[in-house]
Design an enzyme around this catalytic site. Structure first.
Site, PDB file in Angstrom:
ATOM      1  CB  CYS A 100      -0.876  -0.140   1.399  1.00  0.00           C
ATOM      2  SG  CYS A 100      -1.987   1.416   1.480  1.00  0.00           S
ATOM      3  CB  CYS A 104      -5.380   6.244  -2.633  1.00  0.00           C
ATOM      4  SG  CYS A 104      -4.286   5.261  -3.416  1.00  0.00           S
ATOM      5  CB  THR A 191      -3.938   3.895   5.226  1.00  0.00           C
ATOM      6  OG1 THR A 191      -4.571   2.944   5.709  1.00  0.00           O
ATOM      7  CG2 THR A 191      -2.977   3.337   4.289  1.00  0.00           C
ATOM      8  CD  GLU A 257      -3.244   0.598   7.677  1.00  0.00           C
ATOM      9  OE1 GLU A 257      -4.074   1.430   8.151  1.00  0.00           O
ATOM     10  OE2 GLU A 257      -3.235   0.197   6.601  1.00  0.00           O
ATOM     11  CG  HIS A 292     -10.670   4.811  -0.220  1.00  0.00           C
ATOM     12  ND1 HIS A 292      -9.646   5.069  -0.938  1.00  0.00           N
ATOM     13  CD2 HIS A 292     -10.225   4.127   0.793  1.00  0.00           C
ATOM     14  CE1 HIS A 292      -8.457   4.792  -0.021  1.00  0.00           C
ATOM     15  NE2 HIS A 292      -8.902   3.971   0.961  1.00  0.00           N
ATOM     16  CE1 TYR A 296      -8.757   0.668  -0.634  1.00  0.00           C
ATOM     17  CE2 TYR A 296      -9.406  -1.280   0.109  1.00  0.00           C
ATOM     18  CZ  TYR A 296      -9.067   0.028   0.389  1.00  0.00           C
ATOM     19  OH  TYR A 296      -8.584   0.371   1.556  1.00  0.00           O
ATOM     20  CB  CYS A 299      -4.097   0.300  -4.824  1.00  0.00           C
ATOM     21  SG  CYS A 299      -5.378  -0.149  -3.667  1.00  0.00           S
ATOM     22  CD  GLU A 447      -5.352  -0.753   3.013  1.00  0.00           C
ATOM     23  OE1 GLU A 447      -4.276  -0.712   3.894  1.00  0.00           O
ATOM     24  OE2 GLU A 447      -5.076  -0.355   1.776  1.00  0.00           O
TER      25      GLU A 447
END
Lengths: 482, 482, 482, 482
Positions: A100, A104, A191, A257, A292, A296, A299, A447
């Site tokens: 990650c 974003c 994150t 995190e 968001h 995903y 990413c 996640e």
């Protein structure tokens, strides 16, 4: 103004004075901390890529706010093409870092706030949109990392914010002072927080009249007074602190995190973008979540590329790449990964212009995208485990490899396909371990499940957006049912 | 003779002088080593349970070899009921420890060797069966832990043992001396090896004429000269070495995987149970594998019970246990877990008497059992992650909880359902983390995939055992096809 | 007394005078009706098999009621072994007929009534158990087919029986007369009803005080006055009425589903086994359902054997049996089918003696069994469709094959592997079509979903039986949570 | 030139003189044939929709060939937007008809031939592209239905065309005459063939030097001399011939599959678009297949919409729509359906311009799309069966409903939620039956599996297109593996 390089980004963090706690210790030199540095490098990748010839075009966009080229991570999307390029950029960064890369959330928050403030102003006569434009222009020009902070602790899930034992369990405006508001609460699962320059605070749920104190959206500098950070643990995290790095798996990059506490933090009005307009909390949440959930589809697909590559490579190193079942499993991994990508692209291709002029993804398809992300990476991790073999769970440590008493045995007995170096084979095992049961699994699995909301949240949205009534009407028409 | 208690078992290990390497260091006081002790405790559970009123009957069986009650883990099964009780015992131990308790391999090896040596003797006029009975009577009387060592490194998977660059990549008889043989090679993925008293070495594949050197089955004491042990890493393993134990997840028990090297180890003839009879290597492998595939229908189900319990408990602690989708996910976890158990019971219920008189599980159903084990625990881990929430991947450390600066924030903001203590909630998260992306995932996921052979091995057996020709004949009969 | 042959069974039906409607016509000569005959032949198979040497032992059991050997379909199970043999018998019959052979419901009803009446008598001082024994002894001696009739129409699912617009929507005692009761209502989805001699009527749900009228269990002769039968349609059913039989798929056997109406049917007291004891309705339903959910772990597995055989054969006929993906799909079909069988065996192996002395299956595992049956046959049908090819949906009719103008083209262009006859290839396609989208799919798919209750019913039982509290307690113990 | 209405289309078929065989009879009045008419109505829908206000824009496109608006089904795609609109149009038609509307194959064939002929001409100096443009301009102007005919019988799958016992098992140029070629062979599974005006014949596999005779692509009028049609059977097809139509399920529309024989059919040169250029057969197949795999991301989604609507409606009629598990199943159906749509959109959004100027879909994503189509409709059918209930397989016939003796019982006992009419409820059951185990299942299930090639074909393409080597390189870069 110019786009920062990775190095400039890393330097820009040095001057920030944050109160960060890592593994029980207050930590000043974050950049030098073994747990933090890999996650900074991952963010730096998003800067560096904007200067690499192969990715430069993808990483940049023309901003209508500041009339200049900006890093796409700070871009306000102006077309479906922009939305598609966002997904491609995310896949590129995921595949480049294998983790990650943490940049974003702010991009998704900014786009949601941009359109929501516009509509709020239209309805309520507020001035949030101009304020936000001003703010975001600065972010673009400075090429900053902004963390979007949405998830409140939420306490007892069966109660509304004001019915909690502790009102801070949902972040709120606790006080008002000249020129601003004072907020109190916390945001969990943040994150990349400690790799950011700024925080965009948002509400975490739809709100109702009487819940005005919780209807707060604002920007806070990362080193604002009263903000405290507690670093979250990940599986196998302390391998990053060991002398030998081989066992880490991903030698360069990682995630981060952070539990973030806001203890009576003052926010001046010019950084406030929602303040009591409970009827816009839901829109903000829904739009942010949709962006968001789209993210995903980029990413995680990129990280999936890395996992697929590692799985294919270990198959060759094991000498089994020609077995038909191995080939089938690799195809299946690709199929699942590309299905996620398809969902990311699809919700982008059906993007629509908000009244404010930026583009929003298709809500239904973005939720479909994310719901698949809560499933397929798990199956891909399972397939990778299958192909790789049991050494994923039993391999001796890097220290044993270095030890002259044991190292030769390891080299002797972990030899497989003689075309490949044994230590290289160990590296690939450790990377797969990282992504399936190690630190990387936090981003790739946990996640994927909970980021941008758990599957139940996506299911509710799918139920709402699916047009059930029209479908029933079509059936009635076909069957002549009145 | 009497059945050892857990304490007596732990003491019995003290006198063993083994060459063990852990994380790059030769380690003498294994019992005191933080990485080793939890796995010893898990084995001790199998002793202690034989003395607990609630489990005493299940854990014991009447041995026909030594005419006395023995721990069922050393039993040679005499009926389908015995096979069913084996599975129940394994479920009990898995549910009691929440991890791999490491004592099954030797039981499964002994039963396979018992019957194979009998048939080998019948055909070849050898004397292995009596030798083995003599040996195993002693094991039962002493109530020992025996590790079954099958998996060779295998090197280049496309080559036979003798075509490898290094003939030791499959363990072999390297030399012969008066009164015995000298073996050389290694066994990988040796679960619980350093908690054992004895090792039963077996071949890893079917063998052909010309491969006599690799057709060796024998018993070796754990502290035999020339045997060296290198401890395998697990995800998050070093949390067990940290000052605070909260982050470990499973506070009492754990697993252990050891790379075991045999450097010119002498084995006297009375401990040799196969020596060059290549036509019996395959039988030995197939029977051992079937028993061990059955085993997973018990032990993993027990660990699954623990995971289900933890998931149900965290749902209550989160205050969401009444949401219908949470209930459905818990039902699904139970359904999958019980399906595995059903497979374990079924292959036991159809057990058959070998010529030697002990009972073998149904080969087809045992393979079906294991193939499901390579799937369902993954889905259960996914569902547990879904129900538990994102804190699985982001929770601060035990050290932060202890730190007076950060501890109060953690207690304040991780409060949920007020009926439950926050630290208890953290414990449950850490247990679920342990089982899904931590040290416990090595046993619950990686070992579920590869232990007793990877899914491709089960598929081959299912293809062979499924009676395809009879099924085709039945179709032809129905359709009058000649 | 002796066990009937298939022929004797078929003859025994001739004297029954029933009011049956098929496709809109009152039909007297049921045995000669093209839609009915195949389903009679399937039941006849269960008689004939009791005389075949290969299956004789499996099909027979020693009855403790009539002290003689009976067809196992009328047996009251006396041990786990009996329960296991029941499942094996069902697999045998499913594999022999390739369809639903319709004789299980009565067996399952009898075993449930046998134990429930005993416990009811113990509590309420009623005399139902002796009555039932008397009745069932006669059934065994006459070797009859008994249909168990449970499923009421149920009307508006959100209302209790007495709140329905029409009280008959749940079958009830409408009146009482000297020597007996008068029942009114209907039973839907009655498998094999018109091939039966007797009907065992049971309640369809747990009942509460005030609902005594619906708490009725009794036996009714198939040709009792007031009972009316309306034959249910199945996909492609009328192919059985066509002149050429090739397109039917299964040339010999089939299923039957009948809507059965009870219009003021008198039942004498000696045939009444529950009458107003609402507290035993639930037990009766639960026990019957569990037996019947076990049954599916046998009968559907047998039909699955037929489907697997047909799929393997068509692969050979198509000339693709050596493609690795074809082999993998056949292995997967076997794996799924054997998992169902494992569940059937497992719940049997854990059977327990009721107070009345017959054996009940394990409730949890029987529900797990059935829940898998609502899934795996669908995946198996999908895999069969995949392997077989598109001709499943596009093949010309038997009439075109007979037609001299078109027949030669069909023979020319449907030729594949030259070792096989083209018409034989067509037969196999039609059999697979039958089982996946034809008349056979009603039993193999629709009934697998809804027979013995839909998946939601099994999920409720699994949730109740899974011992969640004990699992939570185990976690608390491990983690020292009070 | 103008776009035909549905009525005009139907009339245009009247003058065609074809040799068609249906259920063993040569059939002249196809339009009046109960088996054929519903499939004609489905095609007519695609005409009529081009005139409906709600769909007019979607159904039309501006042709660059004839400089006029054409029905999009005859369009050569000029942009990714065109490709996306194609998918939307297909979903619209699928949802409107609840079946296969049969007009996609020709559209997909035309686009593939358009670009392949261009590239063939470039390489070989042939003149196919201009010929094809000429031909297709006429098709557009006349607004014709063109069937694309690709699938050869293929005989023994392990042999090349010339090694077959019968060379016609792959359609071929058998002879050459002045002004044209003579072709011989057959095409199987020809969807909608008898509702077409024209046929575009294409090769079925990649070809090699020496196989020139099979490298033929050409256009043939539907009523060309020597072409013979044999109508394929579907499950429950003859219900369409029954007096009462209720049991058909879909009262208006249906599909059609035809075995098409070419017996020495003459094709003039101006209708030949490939003739011996073996190196372009593969391109043609691959491009057509990709377009057609994209198509399924539209049409099957539309049928899925109908199935979802019917399932939601039956839940209401049953009175169970508020049960949480029912809601979850409907959400899941929508999720799966929208995932398919996402794949259709995604491969369109990444479309690329061919050298000829029309747009080709992304090959990888189109194959991913289709592979999902071989899975999700099956799960959706399973879920629909679950929600609907057992009446799907047991409901009496329309004739019984009409019968005054039985009709009242059916109305009485099939009453459920009193807000809905019982006959309407029966209609919905019959529609779901149609789509899951009836005539509609041929298109929704069998064709979803095998149309545009079986899953194995998509897997091969995914394996080829997935960029495995780049993924491995990325891993090596990250891990510093040379």
């Amino acid at each position: 103004m110019s786009l920062k390089t990775g190095k400039e980004y890393l330097e820009s963090l040095e001057s920030l004075d944050v109160e960060a706690h890592v593994l029980g210790k207050k930590t000043d030199k974050l950049s030098e901390h073994g747990l933090v540095n890999p996650s900074r490098q991952a963010v730096a990748f998003t800067y560096e890529a904007a200067h690499r010839p192969e990715s430069r075009d993808l990483m940049r966009a023309e901003s209508h706010l500041c009339k200049a080229e900006v890093n796409r991570f700070t871009h306000l999307h102006r077309s479906p093409e922009d939305l598609i390029n966002k997904v491609k950029m995310q896949r590129y960064c995921g595949a480049g870092t294998g983790c990650c890369f943490q940049r974003c959330v702010g991009m998704d928050a900014a786009n949601a706030i941009f359109s929501s403030t516009y509509e709020c102003d239209q309805k309520h006569g507020t001035k949030f949109h101009e304020r936000f434009k001003e703010y975001w222009r600065w972010v673009q020009q400075e090429d900053l990392v902004v963390d979007g902070a949405m998830t409140d602790p939420k306490g007892d899930r069966s109660k509304r914010p004001k019915d909690q034992v502790d009102p801070d369990l949902f972040l709120r405006v606790k006080d008002r002072r000249d020129g601003g508001v004072v907020i109190s609460g916390a945001k969990l699962h943040q994150t990349g927080m400690l790799n950011s320059h700024e925080i965009l605070v948002m509400p975490t749920i739809s709100l109702r009249p009487g819940e005005e104190a919780w209807a707060i959206c604002c920007a806070v500098p990362i080193d604002a007074k009263g903000v405290k950070y507690i670093y979250g643990r990940q599986a196998s995290d302390t391998r990053k602190l060991e002398a030998l790095k081989l066992d880490v798996g991903n030698p360069l990059f990682g995630g981060q995190e952070v539990m973030t506490v806001f203890e009576d933090v003052f926010v001046p009005h010019e950084r406030v973008f929602l303040d009591g307009q409970v009827d816009f909390a839901g829109m903000l949440v829904e739009r942010f979540a949709s962006y968001h959930r789209q993210s995903y589809g980029g990413c995680k697909v990129g990280v999936g590329d890395m996992l697929i590559g590692a799985t294919a490579l270990i198959a060759r190193m094991n000498g089994v790449e020609k077995a038909s079942h191995i080939g089938e499993k690799l195809v299946e991994m690709n199929h699942l990964n590309e299905t996620l990508y398809a969902c990311g692209l699809a919700c982008s291709s059906q993007g629509w212009a908000t009244p404010a002029g930026n583009y929003q993804v298709d809500l239904l398809l973005a939720n479909v995208c994310k719901l698949n992300v809560t499933r397929f990476p798990y199956e891909m991790a399972r397939l990778a485990t299958d192909v790789a073999g049991g050494l994923l769970g039993t391999m001796p440590s890097a220290a044993d490899l270095e030890d002259p008493e044991t190292g030769p045995y390891i080299l002797k007995y972990l030899a497989a396909n003689p075309q490949y170096d044994v230590v290289d084979r160990i590296k690939v095992f450790r990377l797969i371990e990282n992504l399936t049961v190690g630190a990387g699994a936090v981003a790739y699995l946990v996640e994927s499940m909970h980021g941008a909301g758990p599957p139940a949240a996506q299911r509710i949205m799918i139920g709402r957006q699916a047009g059930m009534d029209q479908k029933i009407e079509a059936v009635k028409r076909l069957l002549s049912i009145p």
